[in-house]
Design a protein around this motif. Structure first.
Motif, PDB file in Angstrom:
ATOM      1  N   LEU A  75      -3.225 -11.910  10.017  1.00  0.00           N
ATOM      2  CA  LEU A  75      -2.284 -11.238   9.680  1.00  0.00           C
ATOM      3  C   LEU A  75      -1.297 -11.617   8.406  1.00  0.00           C
ATOM      4  CD1 LEU A  75      -1.210  -8.629  11.125  1.00  0.00           C
ATOM      5  CD2 LEU A  75       0.937 -10.114  12.048  1.00  0.00           C
ATOM      6  N   LYS A  76      -1.050 -12.857   8.565  1.00  0.00           N
ATOM      7  CA  LYS A  76      -0.480 -13.576   7.193  1.00  0.00           C
ATOM      8  C   LYS A  76      -1.123 -13.386   5.876  1.00  0.00           C
ATOM      9  CE  LYS A  76       1.598 -17.715   5.627  1.00  0.00           C
ATOM     10  NZ  LYS A  76       1.934 -19.242   5.784  1.00  0.00           N
ATOM     11  N   GLN A  77      -2.214 -13.410   6.001  1.00  0.00           N
ATOM     12  CA  GLN A  77      -3.110 -13.219   4.966  1.00  0.00           C
ATOM     13  C   GLN A  77      -3.246 -11.773   4.469  1.00  0.00           C
ATOM     14  OE1 GLN A  77      -7.389 -14.004   5.657  1.00  0.00           O
ATOM     15  NE2 GLN A  77      -8.063 -13.739   3.508  1.00  0.00           N
ATOM     16  N   LEU A  78      -3.169 -10.902   5.391  1.00  0.00           N
ATOM     17  CA  LEU A  78      -2.927  -9.537   4.949  1.00  0.00           C
ATOM     18  C   LEU A  78      -1.862  -9.237   4.222  1.00  0.00           C
ATOM     19  CD1 LEU A  78      -3.865  -6.549   4.797  1.00  0.00           C
ATOM     20  CD2 LEU A  78      -2.988  -6.532   7.595  1.00  0.00           C
ATOM     21  N   PHE A  79      -0.801  -9.771   4.908  1.00  0.00           N
ATOM     22  CA  PHE A  79       0.766  -9.456   4.387  1.00  0.00           C
ATOM     23  C   PHE A  79       1.047  -9.934   3.119  1.00  0.00           C
ATOM     24  CE2 PHE A  79       0.884  -7.257   8.379  1.00  0.00           C
ATOM     25  CZ  PHE A  79       2.077  -6.363   8.368  1.00  0.00           C
ATOM     26  N   GLN A  80      -0.003 -10.907   2.357  1.00  0.00           N
ATOM     27  CA  GLN A  80       0.326 -11.558   1.168  1.00  0.00           C
ATOM     28  C   GLN A  80       0.212 -10.421   0.115  1.00  0.00           C
ATOM     29  OE1 GLN A  80       1.949 -14.548   1.325  1.00  0.00           O
ATOM     30  NE2 GLN A  80       1.653 -14.062   3.366  1.00  0.00           N
ATOM     31  N   TYR A  81      -0.457  -9.353   0.373  1.00  0.00           N
ATOM     32  CA  TYR A  81      -1.004  -8.543  -0.705  1.00  0.00           C
ATOM     33  C   TYR A  81      -0.006  -7.340  -0.775  1.00  0.00           C
ATOM     34  CZ  TYR A  81      -5.159 -11.132  -1.122  1.00  0.00           C
ATOM     35  OH  TYR A  81      -6.235 -12.294  -1.331  1.00  0.00           O
ATOM     36  N   THR A  82       1.124  -7.300  -0.112  1.00  0.00           N
ATOM     37  CA  THR A  82       2.313  -6.206  -0.070  1.00  0.00           C
ATOM     38  C   THR A  82       2.884  -6.551  -1.305  1.00  0.00           C
ATOM     39  OG1 THR A  82       3.584  -7.860   1.049  1.00  0.00           O
ATOM     40  CG2 THR A  82       2.468  -6.164   2.339  1.00  0.00           C
ATOM     41  N   PRO A  83       4.020  -5.402  -1.746  1.00  0.00           N
ATOM     42  CA  PRO A  83       4.788  -5.343  -2.662  1.00  0.00           C
ATOM     43  C   PRO A  83       5.743  -6.501  -3.021  1.00  0.00           C
ATOM     44  CG  PRO A  83       4.720  -3.235  -1.814  1.00  0.00           C
ATOM     45  CD  PRO A  83       4.168  -4.115  -0.825  1.00  0.00           C
ATOM     46  N   VAL A 103      11.385  -3.465   0.896  1.00  0.00           N
ATOM     47  CA  VAL A 103      10.767  -2.316   0.565  1.00  0.00           C
ATOM     48  C   VAL A 103      10.930  -1.418   1.786  1.00  0.00           C
ATOM     49  CG1 VAL A 103       8.629  -1.518  -0.079  1.00  0.00           C
ATOM     50  CG2 VAL A 103       9.501  -3.546  -1.171  1.00  0.00           C
ATOM     51  N   LYS A 104      11.232  -0.074   1.358  1.00  0.00           N
ATOM     52  CA  LYS A 104      11.213   1.045   2.155  1.00  0.00           C
ATOM     53  C   LYS A 104       9.962   1.763   2.151  1.00  0.00           C
ATOM     54  CE  LYS A 104      16.428   1.390   2.463  1.00  0.00           C
ATOM     55  NZ  LYS A 104      16.423   1.396   4.034  1.00  0.00           N
ATOM     56  N   GLU A 105       9.604   2.200   3.276  1.00  0.00           N
ATOM     57  CA  GLU A 105       8.300   3.327   3.165  1.00  0.00           C
ATOM     58  C   GLU A 105       8.305   4.236   1.973  1.00  0.00           C
ATOM     59  OE1 GLU A 105       7.254   4.458   7.070  1.00  0.00           O
ATOM     60  OE2 GLU A 105       6.777   2.585   7.671  1.00  0.00           O
ATOM     61  N   GLU A 106       9.322   4.925   1.771  1.00  0.00           N
ATOM     62  CA  GLU A 106       9.576   5.864   0.865  1.00  0.00           C
ATOM     63  C   GLU A 106       8.972   5.188  -0.523  1.00  0.00           C
ATOM     64  OE1 GLU A 106      11.766   5.452   2.888  1.00  0.00           O
ATOM     65  OE2 GLU A 106      11.832   7.085   4.181  1.00  0.00           O
ATOM     66  N   GLN A 107       9.538   3.976  -0.697  1.00  0.00           N
ATOM     67  CA  GLN A 107       9.322   3.325  -2.083  1.00  0.00           C
ATOM     68  C   GLN A 107       7.895   3.044  -2.219  1.00  0.00           C
ATOM     69  OE1 GLN A 107      12.553   0.425  -1.242  1.00  0.00           O
ATOM     70  NE2 GLN A 107      13.635   0.951  -2.789  1.00  0.00           N
ATOM     71  N   ALA A 108       7.291   2.457  -0.900  1.00  0.00           N
ATOM     72  CA  ALA A 108       5.797   1.888  -1.053  1.00  0.00           C
ATOM     73  C   ALA A 108       4.932   3.077  -1.433  1.00  0.00           C
ATOM     74  CB  ALA A 108       5.532   1.459   0.360  1.00  0.00           C
ATOM     75  N   TYR A 109       5.326   4.378  -0.940  1.00  0.00           N
ATOM     76  CA  TYR A 109       4.618   5.655  -1.261  1.00  0.00           C
ATOM     77  C   TYR A 109       4.605   6.233  -2.614  1.00  0.00           C
ATOM     78  CZ  TYR A 109       2.746  10.407  -0.227  1.00  0.00           C
ATOM     79  OH  TYR A 109       2.008  11.667  -0.476  1.00  0.00           O
ATOM     80  N   LYS A 110       5.638   5.935  -3.002  1.00  0.00           N
ATOM     81  CA  LYS A 110       5.689   5.963  -4.689  1.00  0.00           C
ATOM     82  C   LYS A 110       4.815   4.969  -5.481  1.00  0.00           C
ATOM     83  CE  LYS A 110      10.635   7.874  -4.703  1.00  0.00           C
ATOM     84  NZ  LYS A 110      11.859   7.682  -5.021  1.00  0.00           N
ATOM     85  N   GLU A 133      -5.972  -9.737  -8.808  1.00  0.00           N
ATOM     86  CA  GLU A 133      -6.393 -10.417 -10.022  1.00  0.00           C
ATOM     87  C   GLU A 133      -6.543  -9.568 -11.256  1.00  0.00           C
ATOM     88  OE1 GLU A 133      -9.884 -12.420  -8.970  1.00  0.00           O
ATOM     89  OE2 GLU A 133      -8.689 -14.070  -7.924  1.00  0.00           O
ATOM     90  N   ALA A 134      -6.799  -8.164 -10.762  1.00  0.00           N
ATOM     91  CA  ALA A 134      -6.955  -7.071 -11.965  1.00  0.00           C
ATOM     92  C   ALA A 134      -5.343  -6.492 -12.277  1.00  0.00           C
ATOM     93  CB  ALA A 134      -7.857  -6.119 -11.594  1.00  0.00           C
ATOM     94  N   GLY A 135      -4.362  -7.046 -11.583  1.00  0.00           N
ATOM     95  CA  GLY A 135      -3.225  -6.655 -12.061  1.00  0.00           C
ATOM     96  C   GLY A 135      -2.719  -5.322 -11.202  1.00  0.00           C
ATOM     97  N   TYR A 136      -3.450  -5.038 -10.294  1.00  0.00           N
ATOM     98  CA  TYR A 136      -2.929  -3.873  -9.157  1.00  0.00           C
ATOM     99  C   TYR A 136      -2.356  -4.360  -7.745  1.00  0.00           C
ATOM    100  CZ  TYR A 136      -5.937  -0.759 -12.073  1.00  0.00           C
ATOM    101  OH  TYR A 136      -6.275  -0.290 -13.354  1.00  0.00           O
ATOM    102  N   MET A 137      -1.412  -3.573  -7.529  1.00  0.00           N
ATOM    103  CA  MET A 137      -0.951  -4.236  -6.117  1.00  0.00           C
ATOM    104  C   MET A 137      -1.963  -3.397  -4.930  1.00  0.00           C
ATOM    105  SD  MET A 137       2.615  -2.714  -4.375  1.00  0.00           S
ATOM    106  CE  MET A 137       3.274  -3.140  -5.698  1.00  0.00           C
ATOM    107  N   PRO A 138      -2.628  -4.507  -4.260  1.00  0.00           N
ATOM    108  CA  PRO A 138      -3.545  -4.403  -3.169  1.00  0.00           C
ATOM    109  C   PRO A 138      -2.979  -3.167  -2.372  1.00  0.00           C
ATOM    110  CG  PRO A 138      -3.756  -6.365  -3.636  1.00  0.00           C
ATOM    111  CD  PRO A 138      -2.270  -5.982  -4.312  1.00  0.00           C
TER     112      PRO A 138
END
Length: 555
Positions: free
Chosen positions: A319-327, A333-340, A215-220
């Motif tokens: 698990l579905k609830q958790l994965f709603q907060y991904t990019p 999305v590759k792991e290298e992109q997520a790390y960036k 809600e604050a505009g950040y990716m969790p």
């Protein structure tokens, strides 16, 4: 001394999935089967002075080719070793992780490889064929760099090795004396900005925090979601780790019975089921019969039944609830992109290891890691353990992946070369050699130590010692053939089943199918691929009729 009834134990690593590496990157890929990392790291001691050894009579050449390892670190070790053994040449020739398995396999296909020290966890067939040096005969030999038996300097329990229960047919093809523990890393500054004052201890608390962050505009959560990550990477870790909370009673079904070919009296006679002990089902505490496991899957017994099982349903919903907060565009999305995303301050959390404690400052300054010119502005970061899911269907608190790693294997050659290779490893695992290694890591720009080493009598740099003290062990799920590991991502890493599951879970997370439909599809996937996956493990359906008997050897 009692020995295991009828079954050869290939100690070291039995490969279940792809290569696990921990060499200064943002994460690791999935790992190999190990025994018990539950033992606490040995206390460090002041290094004892020993008499100066006689001049070395060793000669020869050692070639080291590890995947994505630091040349700076390994050259430091090589130089120190060559000073003690001036007639030995050590050449460091590391390879990229991408394509490493294919490269290593090709070396053997061409004849006797020139290379000596490799990471051999991704080539189980070559291990089983005896292509690597057996460490076991050297454990009783004197280590010239400590003046005592080599095994006396190794924390064998923490390494997942029980040599007391090994017989003449057993071998150790690979050595794991480092460690890794999966933890959550978070951006403290982002947490403070949105009013989160404490790290979450439960899954529901984490979901509340993630909602605030979004809600604050950040990716969790910065998390890769491509097929590789879903199967053997960070997303796959979460899929397996959280299934574990709901399915812990599996051990009562698959543990070895008295007449089973896997039964080990000195281990199994004293075991008792105890959910309060996060290491109760560790492979060094209780043995499991793989045929009982396969039979349970086929007959859908207890937690091995997916469709219509309330435990599986509660887990899948969370698990579905958790994965709603991904990019956004998660499955591409590759792991290298997520790390960036985490490095640049766009994401509030990521999965990491203790190595991140040292690696993040290096990567803030490295523009190639963040995708920026000249790096990014550093931020304050911290860590927390796997938050626990709660509810009526949960059986025990969350555990994590906490395992010994390294996967160091030497290509087996003649007796003289094998002895030279063993001597090099004795040096590396001695207080003197490991000090060179640890200090080189601390001073490098491209390496980090992932966790406390399973070595005795060593003294780590003070900063490393303090950092590892902050990572409390909470239990391990890796290397144990529980339902979450062998069913949650398709059947037992059988690739047709895995790929089918990836398509199904994508629909589930996208809201295109319900939880019940997802579990029905997963159950159908398991049933359809069962016999082919069983044969890939060198078993037949007829073997399941007598799970107490050792199956005949099949090639």
């Amino acid at each position: 001394m009692n020995k295991r009834k009828g079954m050869t134990v290939f100690v070291g690593v039995v490969i279940l999935v792809s290569m696990l590496t921990a060499c200064g990157k943002s994460g690791i890929t999935d790992t190999a089967s190990v025994v018990d990392p539950g033992a606490k790291p040995a206390e460090t001691k002041n290094e004892e002075k020993t008499d100066e050894p006689a001049a070395s009579k060793l000669s020869g050449k050692i070639i080291i080719s590890l995947p994505n390892a630091s040349s700076t670190v390994w050259n430091a070790v090589a130089d120190a070793y060559m000073k003690k053994n001036p007639d030995v040449t050590v050449k460091v020739d590391h390879k990229p992780a991408d394509g490493y398995t294919e490269w290593l396999t090709a070396q053997f296909a061409a004849g006797q490889p020139d290379v000596d020290l490799v990471a051999n966890n991704s080539v189980a067939a070559l291990q089983a064929s005896g292509k690597f040096m057996d460490y076991l005969p050297y454990f009783d030999k004197n280590n010239p760099y400590t003046n005592k038996a080599w095994k006396d300097s190794l924390d064998l329990k923490a390494m997942g090795t029980n040599i007391e229960a090994m017989g003449a047919e057993d071998h150790i093809w690979t050595l794991n004396f480092e460690s890794v523990q999966i933890v959550w890393a978070y951006n403290k500054e982002i947490f403070q900005k949105v009013g989160i004052s404490e790290v979450p201890k439960t899954f529901n608390e984490m979901m509340d925090d993630f909602k605030k962050l979004k809600e604050a505009g950040y990716m969790p959560l910065a998390l890769g979601g491509d097929s590789q990550s879903m199967w053997s990477g960070q997303a796959g870790w979460l899929v397996r780790v959280y299934a574990d909370q709901y399915l812990r009673d599996y051990v009562n079904i698959v543990r070895s019975q008295d007449q089973d070919f896997t039964y080990l009296p000195e281990v199994d006679d004293k075991w008792k089921y105890d959910l309060s002990d996060p290491y109760n089902d560790a492979n060094s505490n209780v043995t499991k019969d793989p045929l009982r496991q396969w039979k349970a899957v086929k007959e859908k017994e207890g937690p091995y039944k997916i469709e219509g099982n309330p435990q599986w349903k509660a887990y899948a919903d969370n698990l579905k609830q958790l994965f709603q907060y991904t990019p956004e565009g998660f499955f591409g999305v590759k792991e290298e992109q997520a790390y960036k995303l985490f490095l640049t301050g766009k994401a509030a959390t990521m999965l990491g290891t203790p190595a991140s404690y040292w690696q993040l400052p290096k990567d803030f300054a490295d523009g190639t890691k963040s995708g920026t010119q000249g790096g990014v502005k550093p931020f304050e970061y911290g860590f927390f353990n796997m938050p626990t899911m709660e509810g009526a269907e949960v059986m025990a608190p969350a555990r994590t992946i906490q395992i010994p790693i390294g996967f160091y294997g030497f290509v087996s050659k003649d007796a003289e070369q094998n002895a030279l290779d063993a001597d090099f490893m004795m040096y590396l695992t001695s207080p003197e050699g490991y000090r060179v290694y640890a200090e080189a890591i601390q001073n490098s720009k491209d390496a980090s130590l992932s966790g406390s080493p399973a070595l005795k009598d060593i003294t780590l740099p003070e900063e490393m010692t303090k950092a590892f003290a902050d990572f409390k062990p909470i239990g391990n799920t890796e290397g144990i053939d529980m339902p979450g590991n062998i069913l949650a991502r398709g059947l037992w890493d059988y690739q047709p089943s895995v790929q089918e599951w990836v398509g199904s879970v994508q629909k589930f997370f996208a809201g295109k199918i319900t939880t019940d439909e997802y579990l029905k599809q997963l159950q159908a996937n398991i049933d359809k691929n069962f016999e082919a996956a069983l044969k890939e493990k060198k078993f037949e359906l007829s073997d399941l009729e007598h799970p107490d008997r050792r199956p005949p050897e099949r090639k």
